[in-house]
Design an enzyme around this catalytic site. Structure first.
Site, short mmCIF file in Angstrom:
data_model
loop_
_atom_site.label_atom_id
_atom_site.label_comp_id
_atom_site.label_asym_id
_atom_site.label_seq_id
_atom_site.Cartn_x
_atom_site.Cartn_y
_atom_site.Cartn_z
N THR A 22 11.17 -7.02 -11.76
CA THR A 22 10.53 -8.29 -12.11
C THR A 22 9.35 -8.54 -11.19
O THR A 22 9.44 -8.35 -9.98
CB THR A 22 11.56 -9.44 -12.01
N GLN A 76 -7.68 0.12 3.37
CA GLN A 76 -8.50 -0.61 4.34
C GLN A 76 -9.87 -1.01 3.78
O GLN A 76 -10.65 -1.65 4.48
CB GLN A 76 -8.72 0.25 5.61
N ASN A 114 -7.85 3.52 8.99
CA ASN A 114 -7.35 2.26 9.55
C ASN A 114 -7.59 2.14 11.05
O ASN A 114 -7.74 1.05 11.58
CB ASN A 114 -5.86 2.10 9.25
N CYS A 128 2.71 1.45 15.83
CA CYS A 128 3.67 2.01 14.89
C CYS A 128 5.00 1.28 14.99
O CYS A 128 5.53 1.08 16.06
CB CYS A 128 3.79 3.48 15.20
N GLY A 168 0.82 -1.21 0.00
CA GLY A 168 0.00 0.00 0.00
C GLY A 168 0.85 1.26 0.00
O GLY A 168 0.55 2.24 -0.69
N THR A 169 1.93 1.23 0.77
CA THR A 169 2.80 2.41 0.85
C THR A 169 3.37 2.74 -0.53
O THR A 169 3.38 3.89 -0.95
CB THR A 169 3.94 2.14 1.86
N SER A 201 -3.63 -2.71 -0.81
CA SER A 201 -2.53 -3.55 -0.33
C SER A 201 -3.04 -4.97 -0.10
O SER A 201 -4.01 -5.18 0.63
CB SER A 201 -2.01 -2.97 0.98
N GLY A 202 -2.36 -5.95 -0.72
CA GLY A 202 -2.84 -7.33 -0.69
C GLY A 202 -3.01 -7.92 0.70
O GLY A 202 -3.99 -8.61 0.98
N HIS A 203 -2.06 -7.59 1.61
CA HIS A 203 -2.10 -8.29 2.91
C HIS A 203 -3.25 -7.82 3.80
O HIS A 203 -3.48 -8.38 4.86
CB HIS A 203 -0.75 -8.18 3.64
N1 PLP Z 1 -2.79 3.05 4.14
C1 PLP Z 1 -3.56 2.57 5.14
C2 PLP Z 1 -4.88 3.20 5.40
C3 PLP Z 1 -3.11 1.50 5.91
O1 PLP Z 1 -3.86 1.04 6.90
C4 PLP Z 1 -1.84 0.94 5.62
C5 PLP Z 1 -1.31 -0.16 6.44
O2 PLP Z 1 -1.65 -0.31 7.58
C6 PLP Z 1 -1.10 1.47 4.56
C7 PLP Z 1 -1.61 2.53 3.84
C8 PLP Z 1 0.23 0.89 4.18
O3 PLP Z 1 0.07 -0.37 3.60
P1 PLP Z 1 1.31 -1.38 3.51
O4 PLP Z 1 1.54 -1.89 4.88
O5 PLP Z 1 0.86 -2.45 2.59
O6 PLP Z 1 2.45 -0.61 2.97
#
Ligand code: PLP
Length: 398
Positions: free
Chosen positions: A236, A178, A150, A324, A71-72, A198-200
């Site tokens: 890749t 989220q 989140n 955090c 996600g980041t 974000s997949g996880h």
């Molecule tokens: N944005 C939100 C709202 C999130 O809750 C998170 C992760 O907790 C992220 C971005 C970042 O995602 P990632 O951990 O996959 O980089």
């Protein structure tokens, strides 16, 4: 000991179907999708299929999907190129409650000369759309609004917000990390230019994410290298992760209404049970406008971390408000922005359920929690922190 996992906004278990789908790519099908031979082409075919699954889930075109690592990365990959394509515009609008993946990007941009307008939220974590409408300037380059928070699960009205942004001809990015699998995300309804996932967070493995980029939206690759992802994201491809993500997106969006109704009922059962059995608890966030899986509860007069540790001893995993990776002694920026009273802000814990959560698990939490809270409340004030491995620092922001 059996784990009762109620920290799904931090990360989720990999869905068995997603795991099955990815295993061949870790074992036998290790070809590079860019290779000219047929072994590589087999991977390439699955890459295309995963892209189609992702596009189908978001109701967009496959060429609007870029696979990333998280996600980041998706947030960064949207924001920096959007700005680089409009070098004369130096103003960004965002909110005070964004995830650090956006907050810290904006702070960095501020240091390099951008002006950032950070919109406040009200006591329930809601955004005032009139305030949004009032802060545009001729040099506004980008608006970045999260879809759902989140920490509290509060959802911003993205559809209405996007109308306001688009009427002014400004680019719109949304962090929807989220949201997928918890609420419907239809790119035909939200005229956002960029959307990060974000997949996880939806039962795919860690290390894979998605950035939706609308066809008409400006884009520039910011990582230089090979021409993967149609020249938009070098490196890749993480084939196993991407194949699992495609499957997980399909699962997360199929039968969403029914799955959501079930999760919401369990979340409400948990909340009602806690509110009835424990005095001095308040719910953080807009009760009517939240993700169905999230409950942020503030227990007056205790340290949330202490409660997290105690629940952990019973195999119950919850989030401490929000935590955090680097350890933040500060209270949550989201709860602070909402004006949660100091008597409650440190005592916040976040329950986040998934489609795998069961009624038995919720009932076990309800049988365990009240006594732990009263034990903590009977301790001298500092004790809630003592005995914790990190000396009571907040532990992760997720
Ligand atoms: N944005 C939100 C709202 C999130 O809750 C998170 C992760 O907790 C992220 C971005 C970042 O995602 P990632 O951990 O996959 O980089």
């Amino acid at each position: 000991m059996r784990v009762i996992y109620l920290d799904n906004n931090a990360t989720t278990m990999v869905a068995p179907e997603a795991l099955e789908a990815m295993l061949p790519f870790l074992r036998d099908l290790y070809g590079n999708p860019s290779s000219a031979h047929s072994f590589g082409a087999r991977a390439g075919k699955r890459l295309d299929e995963a892209r189609e699954q992702a596009a189908h889930s978001l109701h967009c075109a496959p060429d609007e999907i870029i696979f990333t690592s998280c996600g980041t990365e998706s947030d960064n990959t949207a924001i920096f190129p959007a700005l680089r394509r409009q070098p004369d515009k130096r103003h960004i609008i965002t909110t005070v409650v964004e995830h650090p993946a956006v907050l810290n990007v904006c702070a960095h941009l501020e240091k390099s000369g951008y002006e950032i307008t950070r919109l406040n939220v009200d006591g329930q974590g809601r955004l005032d759309l009139q305030e949004l409408a009032d802060v545009f300037r001729p040099d506004t380059a980008l608006v970045s609004l999260m879809h759902s928070n989140n920490e509290t699960g509060v959802m911003f009205p993205l559809r209405k917000a996007s109308e306001i942004v688009k009427e002014r001809g400004v680019l719109l990015h949304s962090d929807a990390v989220q949201s997928l699998g918890k609420v419907r995300l239809d790119m035909r309804e939200f005229p956002v230019d960029y959307l990060a996932l974000s997949g996880h967070k939806f039962h795919a493995p860690k290390g894979v994410g998605v950035l939706f980029v609308r066809r008409e939206a400006p884009f520039l690759p910011w990582m230089l290298g090979g021409g993967q992802e149609r020249g938009r994201r070098a490196g890749t491809e993480n084939m196993a992760g991407i194949v699992a993500l495609g499957k997980a997106m399909e699962l997360a969006t199929a039968d969403l209404e029914r799955a959501n109704a079930r999760v919401r009922a369990l979340r409400d059962r948990l909340e009602q049970g806690v509110l009835q059995s424990v005095p001095d608890v308040r719910r953080n966030g807009d009760v009517g406008g939240r993700l169905p899986n999230t409950s942020s509860l503030a227990f007056k007069g205790i340290q949330g971390e202490g409660l997290v540790r105690m629940l952990d001893q019973f195999g119950i995993c919850v989030g401490s408000g929000s935590a955090c990776a680097s350890g933040c002694p500060e209270p949550s920026h989201v709860l602070k922005a909402m004006g949660v009273p100091s008597s409650h802000v440190h005592g916040t814990i976040r329950f986040s359920l998934s489609r795998y959560t069961t009624k038995e698990e919720i009932d076990l939490v309800l049988r365990t929690l009240p006594e732990l809270v009263s034990t903590l409340r009977s301790m001298p004030p500092s004790r809630g922190f003592e005995g914790t491995e990190d000396g009571g620092k907040r532990v992760c922001r997720t």
